[in-house]
Design an enzyme around this catalytic site. Structure first.
Site, PDB file in Angstrom:
ATOM      1  N   HIS A  31      -8.360   1.311  -4.055  1.00  0.00           N
ATOM      2  CA  HIS A  31      -9.013   1.609  -2.972  1.00  0.00           C
ATOM      3  C   HIS A  31      -9.961   2.181  -2.218  1.00  0.00           C
ATOM      4  O   HIS A  31      -9.215   3.497  -1.869  1.00  0.00           O
ATOM      5  CB  HIS A  31      -8.112   0.737  -1.712  1.00  0.00           C
ATOM      6  CG  HIS A  31      -8.978   0.132  -0.388  1.00  0.00           C
ATOM      7  ND1 HIS A  31      -8.628   0.178   0.677  1.00  0.00           N
ATOM      8  CD2 HIS A  31     -10.584   0.591  -0.059  1.00  0.00           C
ATOM      9  CE1 HIS A  31      -9.660   0.232   1.885  1.00  0.00           C
ATOM     10  NE2 HIS A  31     -10.607  -0.082   1.418  1.00  0.00           N
ATOM     11  N   SER A  72       1.075  -1.297   0.352  1.00  0.00           N
ATOM     12  CA  SER A  72       0.376   0.076   0.251  1.00  0.00           C
ATOM     13  C   SER A  72       1.369   0.998  -0.542  1.00  0.00           C
ATOM     14  O   SER A  72       1.964   1.490   0.396  1.00  0.00           O
ATOM     15  CB  SER A  72      -0.845  -0.209   0.911  1.00  0.00           C
ATOM     16  OG  SER A  72      -1.529   0.961   1.485  1.00  0.00           O
ATOM     17  N   MET A 102      -8.898   8.351   0.127  1.00  0.00           N
ATOM     18  CA  MET A 102     -10.100   8.770   1.850  1.00  0.00           C
ATOM     19  C   MET A 102      -9.728  10.090   1.003  1.00  0.00           C
ATOM     20  O   MET A 102      -9.409  11.192   0.595  1.00  0.00           O
ATOM     21  CB  MET A 102      -9.111   8.396   2.816  1.00  0.00           C
ATOM     22  CG  MET A 102      -8.242   7.070   2.413  1.00  0.00           C
ATOM     23  SD  MET A 102      -7.232   7.399   4.694  1.00  0.00           S
ATOM     24  CE  MET A 102      -6.483   5.939   4.300  1.00  0.00           C
ATOM     25  N   HIS A 109      -1.398  -1.091  -3.894  1.00  0.00           N
ATOM     26  CA  HIS A 109      -2.932  -1.079  -3.593  1.00  0.00           C
ATOM     27  C   HIS A 109      -2.572   0.631  -2.982  1.00  0.00           C
ATOM     28  O   HIS A 109      -1.831   1.446  -2.881  1.00  0.00           O
ATOM     29  CB  HIS A 109      -2.599  -1.731  -2.625  1.00  0.00           C
ATOM     30  CG  HIS A 109      -4.546  -1.256  -1.772  1.00  0.00           C
ATOM     31  ND1 HIS A 109      -5.123  -2.014  -2.069  1.00  0.00           N
ATOM     32  CD2 HIS A 109      -4.347  -0.707  -0.576  1.00  0.00           C
ATOM     33  CE1 HIS A 109      -6.070  -1.674  -1.225  1.00  0.00           C
ATOM     34  NE2 HIS A 109      -5.799  -0.872   0.196  1.00  0.00           N
ATOM     35  N   ASP A 141      -6.702  -6.296   4.006  1.00  0.00           N
ATOM     36  CA  ASP A 141      -6.779  -4.525   4.375  1.00  0.00           C
ATOM     37  C   ASP A 141      -5.902  -4.454   5.755  1.00  0.00           C
ATOM     38  O   ASP A 141      -6.922  -4.265   5.979  1.00  0.00           O
ATOM     39  CB  ASP A 141      -7.290  -3.911   3.195  1.00  0.00           C
ATOM     40  CG  ASP A 141      -6.640  -2.416   3.448  1.00  0.00           C
ATOM     41  OD1 ASP A 141      -5.286  -2.823   3.263  1.00  0.00           O
ATOM     42  OD2 ASP A 141      -7.200  -2.110   2.507  1.00  0.00           O
ATOM     43  N   MET A 167     -11.737   4.780  -0.455  1.00  0.00           N
ATOM     44  CA  MET A 167     -12.697   4.881   0.789  1.00  0.00           C
ATOM     45  C   MET A 167     -13.503   6.254   0.706  1.00  0.00           C
ATOM     46  O   MET A 167     -12.876   7.660   1.133  1.00  0.00           O
ATOM     47  CB  MET A 167     -11.290   4.693   2.215  1.00  0.00           C
ATOM     48  CG  MET A 167     -11.443   3.630   2.498  1.00  0.00           C
ATOM     49  SD  MET A 167      -9.897   3.212   2.938  1.00  0.00           S
ATOM     50  CE  MET A 167      -8.702   3.285   1.909  1.00  0.00           C
ATOM     51  N   ASP A 173      -4.816   3.855  -1.959  1.00  0.00           N
ATOM     52  CA  ASP A 173      -5.919   4.087  -0.443  1.00  0.00           C
ATOM     53  C   ASP A 173      -5.978   5.656  -1.225  1.00  0.00           C
ATOM     54  O   ASP A 173      -5.067   6.607  -0.835  1.00  0.00           O
ATOM     55  CB  ASP A 173      -4.689   3.917   0.827  1.00  0.00           C
ATOM     56  CG  ASP A 173      -4.998   2.125   0.923  1.00  0.00           C
ATOM     57  OD1 ASP A 173      -6.328   1.793   1.187  1.00  0.00           O
ATOM     58  OD2 ASP A 173      -4.050   2.323   1.445  1.00  0.00           O
ATOM     59  N   MET A 217     -12.074  -5.833   5.230  1.00  0.00           N
ATOM     60  CA  MET A 217     -11.235  -4.432   5.817  1.00  0.00           C
ATOM     61  C   MET A 217     -10.569  -5.486   7.069  1.00  0.00           C
ATOM     62  O   MET A 217     -11.788  -6.009   7.864  1.00  0.00           O
ATOM     63  CB  MET A 217     -12.005  -3.553   6.601  1.00  0.00           C
ATOM     64  CG  MET A 217     -12.075  -2.298   5.076  1.00  0.00           C
ATOM     65  SD  MET A 217     -10.506  -1.867   4.533  1.00  0.00           S
ATOM     66  CE  MET A 217      -9.262  -1.195   5.728  1.00  0.00           C
TER      67      MET A 217
HETATM   68  C1  DX5 Z   1      -6.496   1.697   5.316  1.00  0.00           C
HETATM   69  C2  DX5 Z   1      -6.152   1.568   4.125  1.00  0.00           C
HETATM   70  C3  DX5 Z   1      -4.855   0.293   4.266  1.00  0.00           C
HETATM   71  C4  DX5 Z   1      -3.722   0.320   4.733  1.00  0.00           C
HETATM   72  C5  DX5 Z   1      -2.699  -0.329   5.029  1.00  0.00           C
HETATM   73  O1  DX5 Z   1      -7.128   2.358   5.468  1.00  0.00           O
HETATM   74  O2  DX5 Z   1      -6.528   0.319   3.628  1.00  0.00           O
HETATM   75  O3  DX5 Z   1      -4.282   0.094   2.746  1.00  0.00           O
HETATM   76  O4  DX5 Z   1      -2.711   1.337   3.889  1.00  0.00           O
HETATM   77  O5  DX5 Z   1      -1.459  -0.118   6.283  1.00  0.00           O
HETATM   78  P1  DX5 Z   1      -1.144  -1.291   7.144  1.00  0.00           P
HETATM   79  O6  DX5 Z   1      -0.418  -1.980   6.066  1.00  0.00           O
HETATM   80  O7  DX5 Z   1      -0.148   0.010   7.028  1.00  0.00           O
HETATM   81  O8  DX5 Z   1      -2.023  -1.846   8.024  1.00  0.00           O
HETATM   82 ZN    ZN Z   2      -6.320  -0.018   1.529  1.00  0.00          ZN
END
Ligand code: DX5
Ligand code: ZN
Length: 222
Positions: free
Chosen positions: A66, A8, A37, A33, A175, A68, A35, A137
């Protein structure tokens, strides 16, 4: 499907993004990956289509976005255009999940449905036949570096049972909080794609970190 590691970017050094990403991919990470947000669905703001576009075509890795975000349908076309291969959105984020997965597929991407740790697995029942993967998750979304929630193993078994009952066979992605201590057990429990942020890009040598994680899976011969 062969097990894949998905580092990620959230944990990467954005000043030196390519120097972080390239060694991870060369070491065997087949998925990147991303992320996304929005500061609404989760209390954090991260990256968007511009970062996705910067990575597109630079390596052979799958670009896994991903989302969010609330109203995922509004930004899906931009991510598809930017070069995303897989796009997941949250079952909690849109009452029209079926329409959203169709939208993703119509744009030529694989569609995934993500589910928070506090949402019953049964909420996925109507969607299992309409997605290419499920993103389970194992932390509450919003931040990297959180502790893996142990109840994920039980939820993984529930999800596997739900998938077995359906005619479709979406792969399972996990994840959050994944590291050398739990990746083999997750793979053994049926996870095909493991997302790993801090256990890859939080390490001084991301390439070595990828090799160590994949070696754990290999060691248990899954
Ligand atoms: C959390 C993200 C994850 C995060 C994982 O909201 O969706 O993808 O980056 O990070 P680690 O592996 O550090 O938990
Ligand atoms: Zn993620």
């Amino acid at each position: 499907m062969k097990f894949k590691l998905a580092p990620s970017l959230l944990a990467a050094d954005f000043w030196n993004l390519s120097q972080a990403v390239l060694p991870a991919v060369e070491a065997g990470a087949e998925v990147l990956h991303i992320d996304v947000m929005d500061g609404h669905f989760v209390p954090n703001l991260t990256m968007g289509p511009i970062v996705t576009k910067a990575l597109a075509g630079k390596t052979d890795a799958v670009l896994d976005v991903h989302l969010m975000v609330t109203n995922p349908q509004d930004c899906i076309p931009a991510f598809a255009k930017a070069g995303a291969h897989w796009i997941s959105f949250h079952v909690e984020a849109d009452p029209h999940a079926h329409r959203v997965s169709q939208q993703i597929r119509d744009l030529g991407c694989k569609a995934g449905i993500a589910i928070n740790p506090g949402t019953p697995i049964a909420h996925l029942e109507g969607m299992i036949d309409h997605v290419d993967f499920v993103l389970l998750m194992s932390v509450n979304p919003g931040f990297g570096g959180q502790k893996f929630i142990e109840a994920t193993y039980k939820r993984l078994a529930q999800l596997t049972a739900l998938i077995e009952k359906s005619d479709n066979n979406p792969f399972i992605q996990v994840d959050g909080g994944v590291g050398v201590h739990n990746i083999a057990r997750l793979a053994e429990a049926g996870v095909r794609v493991a997302v790993a942020g801090s256990s890859v890009f939080g390490q001084s040598d991301p390439g070595q970190a990828v090799r160590a994680l994949l070696a754990e899976v290999e060691k248990w011969n899954v």
